[in-house]
Design a protein around this motif. Structure first.
Motif, short mmCIF file in Angstrom:
data_model
loop_
_atom_site.label_atom_id
_atom_site.label_comp_id
_atom_site.label_asym_id
_atom_site.label_seq_id
_atom_site.Cartn_x
_atom_site.Cartn_y
_atom_site.Cartn_z
N PHE A 33 40.26 53.69 39.65
CA PHE A 33 40.93 53.71 38.31
C PHE A 33 40.28 54.07 37.20
O PHE A 33 39.03 53.63 37.14
N TYR A 35 40.41 53.43 33.10
CA TYR A 35 40.66 52.66 31.99
C TYR A 35 39.89 53.20 30.77
O TYR A 35 38.70 53.46 30.80
N TYR B 33 48.89 40.14 43.08
CA TYR B 33 47.77 39.18 42.80
C TYR B 33 47.95 38.97 41.29
O TYR B 33 48.24 39.81 40.45
N PHE B 35 44.68 38.00 38.19
CA PHE B 35 43.37 38.16 38.32
C PHE B 35 42.87 37.46 36.70
O PHE B 35 43.58 37.74 35.73
N TYR B 37 39.33 38.28 34.42
CA TYR B 37 37.89 39.05 34.10
C TYR B 37 37.30 38.29 32.87
O TYR B 37 38.18 38.09 31.87
N GLN B 39 34.79 39.45 29.74
CA GLN B 39 33.88 40.55 29.14
C GLN B 39 33.08 39.91 28.17
O GLN B 39 33.45 39.62 26.99
N GLY B 43 29.59 43.62 27.17
CA GLY B 43 30.50 44.81 27.41
C GLY B 43 31.09 45.01 28.66
O GLY B 43 32.42 45.64 29.01
N GLU B 44 30.52 44.52 29.79
CA GLU B 44 30.89 44.77 31.09
C GLU B 44 32.14 43.73 31.35
O GLU B 44 32.24 42.81 30.95
N LEU B 45 32.81 44.19 32.30
CA LEU B 45 34.11 43.38 32.88
C LEU B 45 33.68 42.72 34.10
O LEU B 45 33.31 43.46 35.27
N PHE B 47 34.59 40.27 37.10
CA PHE B 47 35.57 39.65 38.09
C PHE B 47 35.30 38.19 37.86
O PHE B 47 34.23 37.68 38.27
N ARG B 50 40.64 35.99 41.92
CA ARG B 50 41.87 36.56 42.29
C ARG B 50 42.86 35.57 43.08
O ARG B 50 42.26 34.91 43.84
N PHE B 91 40.35 38.20 30.08
CA PHE B 91 41.48 38.87 30.35
C PHE B 91 42.06 38.56 31.47
O PHE B 91 41.46 38.18 32.68
N ASP B 100 47.11 47.99 44.00
CA ASP B 100 45.82 47.38 43.34
C ASP B 100 45.83 47.66 41.79
O ASP B 100 44.85 47.29 41.22
N LYS B 101 46.71 48.16 41.47
CA LYS B 101 46.74 48.51 39.84
C LYS B 101 47.01 47.37 39.09
O LYS B 101 47.83 46.70 39.32
N LEU B 102 46.23 47.22 37.93
CA LEU B 102 46.20 46.23 37.21
C LEU B 102 46.56 46.60 35.73
O LEU B 102 46.12 47.45 34.93
N ILE B 103 47.28 45.64 35.16
CA ILE B 103 47.85 45.78 33.81
C ILE B 103 47.23 44.56 32.94
O ILE B 103 47.41 43.35 33.38
N PHE B 104 46.38 44.90 32.04
CA PHE B 104 45.58 43.70 31.46
C PHE B 104 46.40 43.35 30.05
O PHE B 104 47.11 43.97 29.57
#
Lengths: 111, 114
Positions: A33, A35, B33, B35, B37, B39, B43-45, B47, B50, B91, B100-104
């Motif tokens: 992905f 983003y 699923y 999730f 996350y 941050q 700045g990193e995301l 996990f 799940r 998030f 596996d697409k995630l929408i935040f």
């Protein structure tokens, strides 16, 4: 595994220049992905691949943006020509079995 | 439309307080699923968890716990005895379209003060 690796970590470029962001996913993952994160729009999905094939690029803002995944271990996101409004943090993520891990991101500044 | 709502934009607490971050989602999918996350300021995301939509058992991991209510489409996250290091943006994200697409969501900024 070293995780998802993105390069460069920071990029500053002038308006009109071509920018290429790179991503190495976690070995064995079948989804990749791209983003983009901005203050105004949050985390937006630009495009994703499954087994190296682009599945959905509806999030790509315009034709200036393109992404490729020539093999399972490499993907690029290209912006040509770049504009100041493209300034953002670009994240690459890979997943297997619905568990996505993100790279450190590339902070792009277009001046 | 499929979307995620994190109504709390920012929460401030004092160390050792418990805090709950809310997440409500909409999806057409029957299985999916969910999730969370983190941050941090770097700045990193990161996990965190799940959950499968079939499994409504609450989950606890150390000071973190999650409450999934499929009937209300909510997946809330509680930090017990918060610490300064918990300060971050959190998030919530469902996976969509049986991929596996995630929408935040827009995220909740948590500030924990000493």
């Amino acid at each position: 595994d070293a995780g998802v690796i993105q390069s460069p970590r920071h990029e500053v470029t002038e308006m009109g220049q071509e920018v290429t962001l790179r991503c190495k996913p976690i070995s064995g993952h079948d989804y990749l992905f791209w983003y983009r994160q901005t203050m105004m729009r949050g985390l937006e999905l630009l495009i994703y691949f499954n087994n190296n094939v682009p599945i959905d690029d509806s999030g790509m803002p315009e034709d200036r943006f393109s992404a490729k995944m020539p093999n399972a271990s490499f993907s690029t996101l290209k912006i040509q020509p770049s504009e100041p409004r493209d300034s953002a943090v670009y994240f690459c993520a890979s997943s297997l079995g619905a568990q996505a891990f993100f790279g450190q991101g590339t902070r792009l500044t277009v001046v | 439309a499929q979307k995620v709502t994190q109504a709390q934009t920012e929460i401030s607490v004092v160390e050792k307080e418990d805090v709950t971050l809310d997440c409500v989602y909409e999806t057409r999918d029957t299985t999916y699923y969910l999730f969370w996350y983190k941050q941090p300021p770097s700045g990193e995301l990161v996990f965190l968890i799940r959950r499968n939509s079939f499994d409504e058992q609450n989950e606890i991991s150390g000071r973190y716990s999650w409450n999934f209510q499929k009937s209300t489409s909510s997946f809330n996250f509680t930090i017990t005895a918060s610490q300064v290091v918990d300060s971050a943006v959190y998030f919530c994200a469902p996976s969509l379209d049986n991929t596996d697409k995630l929408i935040f969501g827009t995220g909740t900024r948590l500030q924990v003060f000493p």
